[in-house]
Write a protein that holds these residues in place. Structure first.
Motif, mmCIF file in Angstrom:
data_model
loop_
_atom_site.group_PDB
_atom_site.id
_atom_site.type_symbol
_atom_site.label_atom_id
_atom_site.label_comp_id
_atom_site.label_asym_id
_atom_site.label_seq_id
_atom_site.Cartn_x
_atom_site.Cartn_y
_atom_site.Cartn_z
ATOM 1 N N ASP A 7 0.851 -1.190 0.000
ATOM 2 C CA ASP A 7 0.000 0.000 0.000
ATOM 3 C C ASP A 7 0.882 1.235 0.000
ATOM 4 O OD1 ASP A 7 -1.843 2.112 0.760
ATOM 5 O OD2 ASP A 7 -3.184 0.531 1.434
ATOM 6 N N ASP A 8 0.584 2.201 -0.858
ATOM 7 C CA ASP A 8 1.393 3.417 -0.908
ATOM 8 C C ASP A 8 1.001 4.427 0.168
ATOM 9 O OD1 ASP A 8 -1.012 3.980 -2.142
ATOM 10 O OD2 ASP A 8 -0.140 4.743 -3.988
ATOM 11 N N ASP A 9 -0.018 4.140 0.941
ATOM 12 C CA ASP A 9 -0.410 4.968 2.086
ATOM 13 C C ASP A 9 0.353 4.441 3.302
ATOM 14 O OD1 ASP A 9 -1.628 6.046 4.356
ATOM 15 O OD2 ASP A 9 -3.653 5.892 3.529
ATOM 16 N N HIS A 32 5.658 -0.120 0.578
ATOM 17 C CA HIS A 32 4.937 1.132 0.331
ATOM 18 C C HIS A 32 4.852 1.415 -1.164
ATOM 19 C CE1 HIS A 32 4.782 1.751 4.583
ATOM 20 N NE2 HIS A 32 6.089 1.608 4.656
ATOM 21 N N ASP A 50 -3.563 -2.747 -1.923
ATOM 22 C CA ASP A 50 -4.303 -1.546 -2.298
ATOM 23 C C ASP A 50 -4.768 -1.698 -3.749
ATOM 24 O OD1 ASP A 50 -5.385 1.002 -2.294
ATOM 25 O OD2 ASP A 50 -3.477 2.046 -2.070
ATOM 26 N N PHE A 53 -2.529 2.472 -7.262
ATOM 27 C CA PHE A 53 -1.173 2.958 -7.008
ATOM 28 C C PHE A 53 -0.848 4.017 -8.050
ATOM 29 C CE2 PHE A 53 -1.160 -1.240 -5.145
ATOM 30 C CZ PHE A 53 -0.372 -1.106 -4.006
ATOM 31 N N GLY A 58 -3.705 -2.345 -8.374
ATOM 32 C CA GLY A 58 -3.598 -3.570 -7.612
ATOM 33 C C GLY A 58 -4.276 -4.725 -8.318
ATOM 34 N N VAL A 76 -7.709 -3.620 -0.346
ATOM 35 C CA VAL A 76 -8.002 -2.505 0.549
ATOM 36 C C VAL A 76 -8.055 -1.227 -0.282
ATOM 37 C CG1 VAL A 76 -6.961 -3.569 2.582
ATOM 38 C CG2 VAL A 76 -5.560 -2.133 1.130
ATOM 39 N N SER A 77 -8.946 -0.332 0.109
ATOM 40 C CA SER A 77 -9.042 0.945 -0.588
ATOM 41 C C SER A 77 -9.816 1.946 0.251
ATOM 42 C CB SER A 77 -9.744 0.782 -1.937
ATOM 43 O OG SER A 77 -9.768 2.018 -2.627
ATOM 44 N N SER A 78 -9.527 3.212 0.022
ATOM 45 C CA SER A 78 -10.298 4.268 0.683
ATOM 46 C C SER A 78 -11.552 4.595 -0.124
ATOM 47 C CB SER A 78 -9.439 5.522 0.864
ATOM 48 O OG SER A 78 -8.953 5.945 -0.385
ATOM 49 N N LYS A 97 -10.448 1.283 3.903
ATOM 50 C CA LYS A 97 -9.428 1.829 4.805
ATOM 51 C C LYS A 97 -10.036 2.677 5.921
ATOM 52 C CE LYS A 97 -5.709 2.099 1.435
ATOM 53 N NZ LYS A 97 -4.743 2.997 0.772
#
Length: 121
Positions: A7-9, A32, A50, A53, A58, A76-78, A97
């Motif tokens: 995940d880049d977050d 990350h 994620d 990206f 993903g 996973v995602s926002s 997220k």
């Protein structure tokens, strides 16, 4: 158990890592961003991936990952709307997220030894 988070977050990655380590006593590797498949330290039982990206998706990465590894994937995602992009990939589940604790409880229950983490279905 081995878990990998990609995940880049950074903040979310560390939050999820801490949750998995404390609740499941797992070995957790965090990246990350998307890394070359040969750079993955441990073959994970579950990859937390994620969906979006900066340098790709993903979803595309998951397709390549599944060709090499027989691991489960949790997306996973926002952005809840991205769940539709993950359909057809036989992911274990989708976690939002911004609802991490609630989604974990709904999906895996309150048991720290949830059988979903040990299932190959």
């Amino acid at each position: 158990m081995y878990f990998t988070i990609m995940d880049d977050d950074r903040a979310f990655g560390e939050t999820l890592k801490n949750k998995l380590e404390s609740e499941y006593h797992a070995v957790v590797d965090v990246y990350h961003g998307m890394v070359d498949l040969d750079q993955i330290k441990h073959v994970p039982d579950i990859l937390f991936l994620d969906v979006i990206f900066e340098n790709g998706t993903g979803v595309d990465y998951a397709k390549k990952f599944k060709e090499k590894f027989d691991s489960q994937i949790v997306f996973v995602s926002s952005k809840s709307s991205l769940i539709f992009k993950t359909q057809g990939l036989k992911a274990l589940c989708f976690i939002r997220k911004n609802h991490l604790d609630n989604d974990f409880e709904e999906i895996y229950g309150t048991s720290k030894t949830s059988t979903l983490f040990y299932s190959n279905t």
